[in-house]
Write a protein that holds these residues in place. Structure first.
Motif, PDB file in Angstrom:
ATOM      1  N   SER A 171      -0.827  20.279  36.801  1.00  0.00           N
ATOM      2  CA  SER A 171      -1.057  18.847  36.644  1.00  0.00           C
ATOM      3  C   SER A 171      -0.936  18.402  35.193  1.00  0.00           C
ATOM      4  O   SER A 171      -1.027  17.218  34.894  1.00  0.00           O
ATOM      5  N   LEU A 172      -0.750  19.357  34.300  1.00  0.00           N
ATOM      6  CA  LEU A 172      -0.705  18.999  32.880  1.00  0.00           C
ATOM      7  C   LEU A 172       0.547  18.174  32.583  1.00  0.00           C
ATOM      8  O   LEU A 172       1.637  18.472  33.064  1.00  0.00           O
ATOM      9  N   LYS A 173       0.369  17.139  31.780  1.00  0.00           N
ATOM     10  CA  LYS A 173       1.465  16.214  31.503  1.00  0.00           C
ATOM     11  C   LYS A 173       2.270  16.700  30.298  1.00  0.00           C
ATOM     12  O   LYS A 173       1.715  16.831  29.210  1.00  0.00           O
ATOM     13  N   PRO A 174       3.553  16.954  30.465  1.00  0.00           N
ATOM     14  CA  PRO A 174       4.344  17.466  29.341  1.00  0.00           C
ATOM     15  C   PRO A 174       4.477  16.451  28.204  1.00  0.00           C
ATOM     16  O   PRO A 174       4.670  16.833  27.062  1.00  0.00           O
ATOM     17  N   GLU A 175       4.363  15.161  28.531  1.00  0.00           N
ATOM     18  CA  GLU A 175       4.576  14.142  27.499  1.00  0.00           C
ATOM     19  C   GLU A 175       3.334  13.869  26.656  1.00  0.00           C
ATOM     20  O   GLU A 175       3.316  12.965  25.834  1.00  0.00           O
ATOM     21  N   LEU A 176       2.297  14.696  26.850  1.00  0.00           N
ATOM     22  CA  LEU A 176       1.015  14.418  26.218  1.00  0.00           C
ATOM     23  C   LEU A 176       1.129  14.285  24.702  1.00  0.00           C
ATOM     24  O   LEU A 176       0.442  13.488  24.089  1.00  0.00           O
ATOM     25  N   PHE A 177       1.989  15.076  24.111  1.00  0.00           N
ATOM     26  CA  PHE A 177       2.044  15.096  22.652  1.00  0.00           C
ATOM     27  C   PHE A 177       3.302  14.411  22.107  1.00  0.00           C
ATOM     28  O   PHE A 177       3.670  14.619  20.949  1.00  0.00           O
ATOM     29  N   ASP A 178       3.935  13.620  22.958  1.00  0.00           N
ATOM     30  CA  ASP A 178       5.105  12.864  22.502  1.00  0.00           C
ATOM     31  C   ASP A 178       4.713  11.981  21.319  1.00  0.00           C
ATOM     32  O   ASP A 178       3.673  11.327  21.339  1.00  0.00           O
ATOM     33  N   GLY A 179       5.538  11.959  20.312  1.00  0.00           N
ATOM     34  CA  GLY A 179       5.280  11.086  19.166  1.00  0.00           C
ATOM     35  C   GLY A 179       4.322  11.661  18.145  1.00  0.00           C
ATOM     36  O   GLY A 179       3.997  10.991  17.166  1.00  0.00           O
ATOM     37  N   CYS A 180       3.845  12.893  18.369  1.00  0.00           N
ATOM     38  CA  CYS A 180       2.926  13.494  17.399  1.00  0.00           C
ATOM     39  C   CYS A 180       3.711  14.151  16.270  1.00  0.00           C
ATOM     40  O   CYS A 180       4.678  14.873  16.517  1.00  0.00           O
ATOM     41  N   GLU A 181       3.284  13.903  15.048  1.00  0.00           N
ATOM     42  CA  GLU A 181       3.919  14.581  13.901  1.00  0.00           C
ATOM     43  C   GLU A 181       3.392  16.000  13.736  1.00  0.00           C
ATOM     44  O   GLU A 181       4.074  16.863  13.188  1.00  0.00           O
ATOM     45  N   VAL A 182       2.173  16.177  14.201  1.00  0.00           N
ATOM     46  CA  VAL A 182       1.529  17.484  14.053  1.00  0.00           C
ATOM     47  C   VAL A 182       0.867  17.850  15.380  1.00  0.00           C
ATOM     48  O   VAL A 182       0.204  17.012  15.987  1.00  0.00           O
TER      49      VAL A 182
END
Lengths: 768, 156
Positions: free
Chosen positions: A166-177
């Motif tokens: 159920s984990l969303k792959p886009e969770l860290f979209d847009g993160c620099e770090v």
């Protein structure tokens, strides 16, 4: 002047200080005359099939009355896990193990003697054949299902909360770090100073009366009835003084039921007091989670994504510990505004002592994971940890705030708590001192840890809305009695409940008797746990007291031949007077002369409350030995209005100590074969006075509207806020040497190893 | 075997098993149950009493060893209905919660203050290291001992 909010000394204390409390082992009730003594034979092996259990040598020993093994209790039902609908219902337990043992300490037999010293001798004579099976101690071993504890269940997984798919792959979209890490929240021992105990006797009417140190006689009664396969109405539980509990004395354990069973079987009263050795291997432990965190955001400090994966060690038989990831997940994002977050959990069984509730129960784990993640993120972007927190805290709110994980925070001003704590700590000066010590290159370095938290207190039980009942009765002699469904074991309810009623009734605090913990007297009650007592039990006392005044007003009107509406109650005299004619008055106590004057009332809260705060810790670390010393702990704990600062501070102190102890030194350890290595106070490093500083408490009181007292729970703030603050302080002391993380407990060996590894990596990167 | 000793000022003579621990003697034979048993390893100090004025862990002394000596327990520290100054300080400073460690802690504190009437906070912490408390975080216990020594303001 109102008594509420003042430092009233405890009415409980003179007795505790002189003759001592009357704990279960101290009971001299004549119903227990001639009691026999029960001793448990416990498995010395973590996982094994049970062969022959030979009781003959024990039976022949001096003073032995009887001995029983699991086969003798086989008629009793197997105990299903609590919340069997949610947890794997095939993971059942017997009061005494029959086919298999699943942890060192699993009871397999009992020996019953006339005298306790004889029991100590005879218990060694029971001969049990064990056919050993592989131990399952490690999380990964449990998850692999190579060795399964409960063959019928077919898996070691007790329950899953969400799943990895159920984990969303886009969770860290847009993160620099994005930073990730896996770390433990280790198993610790609640270790109340009073171990478990029981005294039991059956009446000629076929009813059981049993004295058990517990946190709620009513739930203990229901547990016992289930284990003994009798109606709850056949069981009376009486709660003597209780020498600390910390979550581990909620309900009843198999041992308590066995003592009652022995008493019935032998037709005479039976008693049991466990040794500390037994306590440390067979009373439920706490915590026992492994966390994998991912945290991402911008280089200027905005946290945009957070993921928490939890594995919970449930121990050998699933109890409340197996359910705790539910609470950890609910509190996963704490006081922060994080746009994208997710959390999942899996509970497994292992061949170790079952995990139960321990002060904080699921919430310290959430805070520890999140605060560690924030520190790792702060270190990665090179920002001050306090600044990262301030930047991401939720703004102040007075209307309830709904989180993505289903929590409804009632009120909060998190940044104010952070600023207040930093100011009280002298944060800027501390950072300056740290910089100068780092520059000097001395061998003793200083670190500062900051931890912000919000927690849940007074949640509803399985049956729904959070509520509690109280009965208040005024007697003709001017004294009063309060019956409460809460169950103090150090918290000071006798004083606190009397203060609340005194405020309404004008009866002095010392004239109250507060009673709890007798299921015949008080059949319904939620007990004390989850920091619920004041906000529900105290509120019920207040409500009953107010209703009692209205009941009395009618009687006063008749007595004074006046209209009820014209009567004023004067708490200063504890009397009603006719408005404009103070001489026409009648005392409350006098209104109880012809007819009993009492009210039973149930208070229902709209929901749980969410106390919050910030803890700052200062530690020193000797970089040559790895030895850490805790120098200061400064806390702001906002639990709404404070009824009695003396009691509230005491709760904070105790929690801080236990929280700091988890960060610094306490850990229950098993070897690879499942042997407990911390089974005495000589081996389990329970925190002592020399390992702690005095604590610095700053006050902050943001009321809640969820009860008329404006109070939230304070009992667990310490273990929630202090643990990550202390751990962070120790890591921070050596952060400039390249250390990003040290596992808890931060023993000298672990700190020293972290320093050696950081030094080696530093050398590697320089040579590369 | 016969033991003869003074307990809280009262001369006693009792026939006991040679292996009987002093704490069991006090609790079961004398009926003095303030001293508690909190461990098996002489670690916790809940059983602390005074033997000839000095604190001992009564789980680690045989009743037989106390023959001819003077034992004082929490029950005997002050006259009935009164509090010894150390007991009063524990109340004033909220130095107890569940009460289980308290009688032992008080006796250890009395002994500590007899040896060192004006201890520093560090000395109090070291002096009480052998007495465990799980409720108070020691904070108010330390305050109580300092207050009893006349060195700390009573906050109440």
């Amino acid at each position: 002047m109102s008594i509420l909010g003042t430092r009233v000394l405890r009415t409980e204390d003179p007795r505790f200080l002189t003759t001592g409390g009357v704990y279960t082992e101290d009971l001299t009730d004549e119903a227990l005359d001639g009691a026999c003594h029960v001793f448990f034979v416990r498995s010395p092996i973590a996982h094994a099939r049970i062969g022959r259990v030979d009781l003959s040598a024990a039976l022949a020993a001096p003073g032995v009355i009887a001995a029983f093994s699991g086969a003798d209790l086989a008629d009793l039902p197997a105990i299903e896990p609590m919340m069997a609908g949610m947890l794997n219902a095939k993971m059942t337990r017997r009061l005494l193990a029959i086919d298999k043992v699943r942890f060192v300490g699993d009871p397999v037999a009992v020996v019953v003697t006339e005298d306790p010293y004889q029991g100590e001798d005879a218990v060694e004579l029971v001969d049990v054949d064990y056919d050993p099976l592989p131990a399952v101690v490690d999380f990964d071993d449990a998850l692999s299902n190579e060795t399964i504890l409960f063959e019928d269940a077919g898996t070691n997984v007790v329950v899953e909360f969400g799943n990895a798919g159920s984990l969303k792959p886009e969770l860290f979209d847009g993160c620099e770090v994005v930073v990730s890490h896996t770390f433990g929240n280790q198993r610790v021992a609640p270790a109340p100073m009073e171990s478990r105990a029981a005294a039991a006797v059956w009446g000629e009417d076929g009813r059981l009366t049993t004295w058990i140190p517990n946190q709620g006689a009513q739930s203990a009664r229901d547990d016992l009835a289930k284990m003994l396969d009798v109606e709850a109405s056949q069981v009376r539980v009486i709660t003597p003084d209780v020498g600390g509990a910390f979550g581990a004395k909620f309900g009843a354990d198999p041992e308590h039921a066995v003592v009652a069973w022995v008493a019935r079987q032998l037709g005479r009263p039976a008693r049991w007091t466990e040794t500390r050795f037994e306590n440390l291997i067979s009373m439920t432990h706490g915590r026992g989670q492994r966390h994998t965190i991912m945290i991402g955001g911008s280089r200027d400090g905005d946290v945009l994504g957070y993921r928490l994966e939890i594995i919970q060690d449930g121990g050998a038989y699933p109890r409340i510990g197996a359910v705790l990831p539910f609470l950890t997940i609910m509190m996963a994002t704490g006081p922060y505004s994080i746009p994208n977050a997710e959390a999942i959990g899996t509970s497994v069984v292992t061949t170790t002592t079952p995990i139960g509730a321990y002060r904080g129960a699921g919430r310290p784990e959430a805070t520890a994971a999140l605060e560690r993640a924030l520190d790792l993120f702060a270190a990665e972007i090179g920002m001050d940890p306090a600044d990262v927190r301030r930047r991401n805290l939720l703004p102040p709110f007075t209307e309830p705030h709904q989180t993505a994980f289903g929590a409804l925070y009632d009120s909060g001003d998190y940044a104010a708590a952070l600023d207040k704590a930093l100011e009280a700590a002298g944060y800027a000066d501390l950072r300056a001192e740290q910089a100068s010590r780092r520059a000097s290159g001395g061998t003793v370095q200083m670190g500062i840890g900051v931890s912000c938290y919000v927690e849940i207190t007074g949640g509803g039980d399985e049956s729904g809305a959070p509520q509690e009942n109280a009965t208040v009765e005024v007697h003709p002699d001017g004294t009063a009695t309060i019956l409460t469904g809460t169950s103090p074991h150090g918290q000071g309810h006798s004083t606190a409940w009397a203060m609340i009623a005194s405020e309404e009734l004008g009866i002095p605090v010392e004239n109250f008797t507060v009673r709890w913990g007798d299921t015949d007297l008080i059949p319904v009650g939620g007990g004390t746990g989850g920091s619920r007592s004041l906000q529900q039990g105290g509120a019920a006392v207040q409500q009953a007291s107010k209703e009692l005044i209205e009941l009395a007003r009618e009687r006063a009107a008749a007595a004074l031949e006046a209209s009820a509406a014209d009567l004023q109650f004067d708490p200063g005299r504890s009397a009603f007077a006719v408005a404009g004619d103070p001489d026409a008055s009648v005392r409350l106590a006098d209104l109880a002369k012809d007819e009993r004057l009492f009210v039973h009332s149930i208070f229902t809260a709209p929901g749980a409350t969410f106390p919050f705060g910030t803890h700052v810790a200062v530690a020193e670390v000797d970089t040559e030995t790895g030895k850490a010393v805790l120098r200061r702990v400064i806390t702001v704990d906002d639990a709404g209005l404070v009824l009695n600062p003396l009691l509230a501070e005491g709760q904070r102190h105790g929690g801080i100590a236990q929280g700091a102890a988890q960060a610094l030194l306490e850990e229950v350890v098993y070897d690879a074969d499942g042997n407990p290595l911390t089974a005495s106070f000589a081996d389990y490093p329970i925190v002592s006075a020399t390992e702690l500083p005095s604590f610095e408490l700053a006050s902050m009181e943001t009321p809640t509207s969820y009860n008329p007292l404006g109070v939230k729970g304070i009992g667990e703030a310490g273990t929630i806020g202090a643990t990550p603050a202390v751990q962070s302080a120790i890591i921070d002391a050596v952060a400039h040497l390249g250390v990003r993380h040290v596992e808890m407990p931060t023993t000298p060996m672990r700190v020293w190893r972290a320093l050696v590894e950081a030094s080696a990596q530093g050398t590697d990167s320089e040579s590369a | 075997m016969q033991v003869e000793l003074t307990v809280n000022g009262e001369q006693r003579s009792d026939d006991v098993e040679p292996r009987l621990l002093l704490v069991h003697y006090l609790r079961e034979v004398c009926g003095l149950r303030a001293a508690n048993i909190g461990c098996d390893t002489t670690s916790c100090g809940a059983c602390t009493v005074l033997l000839n004025g000095e604190s001992v862990k009564s789980c680690t002394v045989l009743a037989a060893q106390a023959t001819g000596q003077d034992v004082v327990t929490a029950e005997g520290l002050a006259a009935a209905g009164e509090l010894h100054p150390v007991q009063a300080a524990f109340r004033a400073e909220h130095g107890l919660q569940c009460g289980f460690c308290t009688p032992g802690m008080v006796m250890a504190a009395v002994s500590l203050l007899r040896e060192n009437p004006s201890p520093t906070e560090e000395q109090v912490r070291e002096g009480l290291e052998g007495n465990l408390c799980r409720c108070t975080g020691y904070h108010n216990i330390i305050r109580a001992v300092l207050a009893a020594s006349g060195q700390a303001e009573v906050t109440a």
